[in-house]
Write a protein that holds these residues in place. Structure first.
Motif, PDB file in Angstrom:
ATOM      1  N   ALA A 135       7.278  38.886 -12.967  1.00 22.76           N
ATOM      2  CA  ALA A 135       6.238  37.971 -13.436  1.00 22.76           C
ATOM      3  C   ALA A 135       6.231  37.863 -14.950  1.00 22.76           C
ATOM      4  CB  ALA A 135       4.874  38.420 -12.931  1.00 22.76           C
ATOM      5  N   TRP A 241      -0.586  28.649 -18.518  1.00 22.31           N
ATOM      6  CA  TRP A 241      -0.467  28.875 -17.070  1.00 22.31           C
ATOM      7  C   TRP A 241      -0.264  27.561 -16.330  1.00 22.31           C
ATOM      8  CZ3 TRP A 241      -5.390  32.367 -16.256  1.00 22.31           C
ATOM      9  CH2 TRP A 241      -5.102  33.678 -16.653  1.00 22.31           C
ATOM     10  N   HIS A 248      -2.604  33.205 -11.389  1.00 27.71           N
ATOM     11  CA  HIS A 248      -2.761  34.635 -11.658  1.00 27.71           C
ATOM     12  C   HIS A 248      -3.242  35.387 -10.429  1.00 27.71           C
ATOM     13  CE1 HIS A 248      -4.629  38.349 -13.112  1.00 27.71           C
ATOM     14  NE2 HIS A 248      -3.858  38.262 -14.180  1.00 27.71           N
ATOM     15  N   SER A 262      -2.087  36.980 -21.142  1.00 27.56           N
ATOM     16  CA  SER A 262      -2.022  37.103 -19.696  1.00 27.56           C
ATOM     17  C   SER A 262      -1.496  38.488 -19.344  1.00 27.56           C
ATOM     18  CB  SER A 262      -1.088  36.020 -19.148  1.00 27.56           C
ATOM     19  OG  SER A 262      -0.943  36.107 -17.759  1.00 27.56           O
ATOM     20  N   TYR A 265      -0.717  41.998 -13.313  1.00 25.45           N
ATOM     21  CA  TYR A 265      -0.192  41.115 -12.275  1.00 25.45           C
ATOM     22  C   TYR A 265      -0.202  41.798 -10.916  1.00 25.45           C
ATOM     23  CZ  TYR A 265       1.134  38.583 -16.400  1.00 25.45           C
ATOM     24  OH  TYR A 265       1.076  37.896 -17.603  1.00 25.45           O
ATOM     25  N   TRP A 268       0.133  37.521  -7.864  1.00 25.69           N
ATOM     26  CA  TRP A 268       0.446  36.268  -8.549  1.00 25.69           C
ATOM     27  C   TRP A 268       1.364  35.387  -7.706  1.00 25.69           C
ATOM     28  CZ3 TRP A 268       5.626  35.692  -9.006  1.00 25.69           C
ATOM     29  CH2 TRP A 268       6.404  36.851  -8.981  1.00 25.69           C
TER      30      TRP A 268
END
Length: 472
Positions: A135, A241, A248, A262, A265, A268
């Motif tokens: 990610a 995003w 997310h 950000s 994770y 996601w």
């Protein structure tokens, strides 16, 4: 770049963290080392043995925080307030200055129990670690300001989890982040009615992360200025995003940090195609954090952050500061659509039209989100390439005519050799859920990491090709 240690977070003093000890793991097998970022923080010359000593056994880095710190915070989780959280399977291990003189944190995930573990085991599955590496690498490639997966070490324990086949393999992740000061860090102090520590945290946050918000030490003025800076950074993050097609999944206030970065994770997802209601978490039953609701989710979180600052600043000034979020979001939507499509910005009206035309086409055609960007990166000059590709039949009709006209109004950016190689290849780097499952299978079944490394290599090609530098 030389290693420059810091222990700035300890300046906050008691009430913000608890000293903890790392778990002792049966094994320490290095699975991912982020050499590019290690060099940027002066740790690129560590030997494999030194790397594992610091990021598998958590021996302190020279001149750094002497013992790990589990950070204290509260948070709204799916909009229900929870005072019983904090670093439950991680800690702040070290702080460093990077090649831009930014203070960065090295913090863990899966490093053992802390006072905030509740009934958890303090561990991280290897699959969870692999997913976070993927990610963060993908988001960085697509221009999102994100934490970096600095190290992933397999730890040799068998874990039981209810949402994946068990027993499963274990790992410890080290992430490199601009800050781990969450909105929930402030919420904890609000719950305790601790205006003194909120003022101290405001001063700390401005000094290390938002110096533009300084107002000669007057916290009543600095708190709204800090909120405005955080609102702008958060608006940029959500815009990034949206143009990455990223969901997310768990936008709780304890997963939202003051740098507009950000991070954290779990479930996601990337969009296969445009779908505002697309969710990442199977437990998000009402779509609270769906793709199209992310801007509103972060706005709601900012309001909770603002509430904390009412202990030290006038409400009216905080309300004015919150107004910075919407314009920042819109400015960065325009910035990102031009960067992602490889065209030069023109003016607000033309860039807004490109943005609207892009999303209308995506909605009407249900084309592959990343494939469309790949086909038309460089603007209208890519027509011959796009019309020879797998989506050629979708590039017709009124929605596409509008997109083509908007692209024709924007000149192409200059291409680097890396961009030429990537955008003339067979297809884009993508990270859909079935791809993640496909590369995890060989790891789980026969410890074959070939597909994982091949995916990282393709993502790196995309990063070099897009050449997008995050705005913060």
């Amino acid at each position: 770049m030389s290693y420059r240690p810091s222990s700035a977070h300890t300046e906050l003093g008691p009430g913000f963290f608890d000293a903890v000890a790392a778990a002792a793991f049966p094994e320490t097998i290095l699975r991912h080392r982020n050499q590019r970022w290690a060099e940027r923080v002066g740790l690129g010359n560590l030997t494999p043995q030194q790397w594992i000593a610091h990021f598998g056994r958590f021996e302190p880095l020279a001149g750094n925080i002497p013992e790990p710190l589990a950070l204290r915070y509260h948070g709204h989780q799916f909009r229900s307030y929870n005072p019983d959280i904090g670093d439950g399977r991680g800690f702040l291990f070290a702080q460093v200055l990077d090649d831009q003189d930014r203070l960065l944190d090295l913090a863990t995930k899966g490093s053992g129990k802390t006072p905030y573990s509740r009934f958890g085991d303090g561990r991280l599955t290897l699959k969870g670690g692999v997913r976070e590496v993927l990610a963060t690498e993908m988001l960085e490639a697509l221009g999102v300001y994100t934490s970096k997966s600095f190290s992933l070490i397999e730890t040799g324990e068998a874990l039981t989890r209810g949402d994946e086949p068990s027993p499963t393999r274990s790992s410890v992740l080290v992430r490199l982040s601009h800050s781990h000061i969450r909105f929930g860090t402030f919420q904890r102090l609000l719950a305790e009615n601790d205006a003194t520590r909120i003022a101290r945290l405001v001063t700390h946050a401005i000094h290390y992360y938002h110096p533009q918000a300084a107002r000669d030490g007057d916290v009543a003025k600095e708190a709204p200025a800090l909120l405005e800076a955080v609102a702008k950074a958060s608006g940029a993050m959500v815009a990034e995003w949206m143009l990455a097609g990223f969901v997310h999944g768990v936008l709780n206030t304890d997963n939202t940090v003051i740098t507009g970065e950000s991070f954290d994770y779990g479930p996601w997802r990337f969009l296969p195609r445009y779908e505002p209601g697309f969710t990442a978490a199977y437990f998000d039953e009402y779509g609270l954090y769906a793709y199209g609701r992310q801007p509103g989710a972060i706005a709601w979180n900012l309001e909770r952050f603002a509430e904390c600052l009412t202990l030290v600043a006038p409400i009216a000034d905080l309300e004015d500061a919150l107004k910075a979020y919407g314009p920042a979001f819109n400015v960065n939507l325009r910035r990102m659509v031009c960067l992602r499509l490889g065209v030069k910005p023109v003016d607000e009206a033309a860039d807004d039209e490109l943005l609207a035309a892009f999303f209308q086409f995506q909605h009407k055609s249900q084309a592959g989100f990343e494939r469309t960007i790949f086909d038309w990166h460089g603007g209208a000059a890519r027509r011959a390439f796009a019309l020879a590709g797998p989506q050629k039949d979708l590039y017709a009709g009124e929605p596409f005519d509008r997109l083509l006209a908007a692209l024709e109004a924007h000149g192409p950016r200059d291409w680097t050799p890396e961009a030429s190689r990537y955008f003339e290849s067979d297809g884009p780097a993508t990270l859909l859920i079935e791809e993640v499952e496909g590369l995890w299978g060989p790891i789980a079944e026969r410890d074959d990491w070939g597909l994982f490394h091949a995916k990282l290599a393709h993502i790196e090609q995309a990063r070099l090709a897009f050449g997008i530098t995050a705005s913060r």
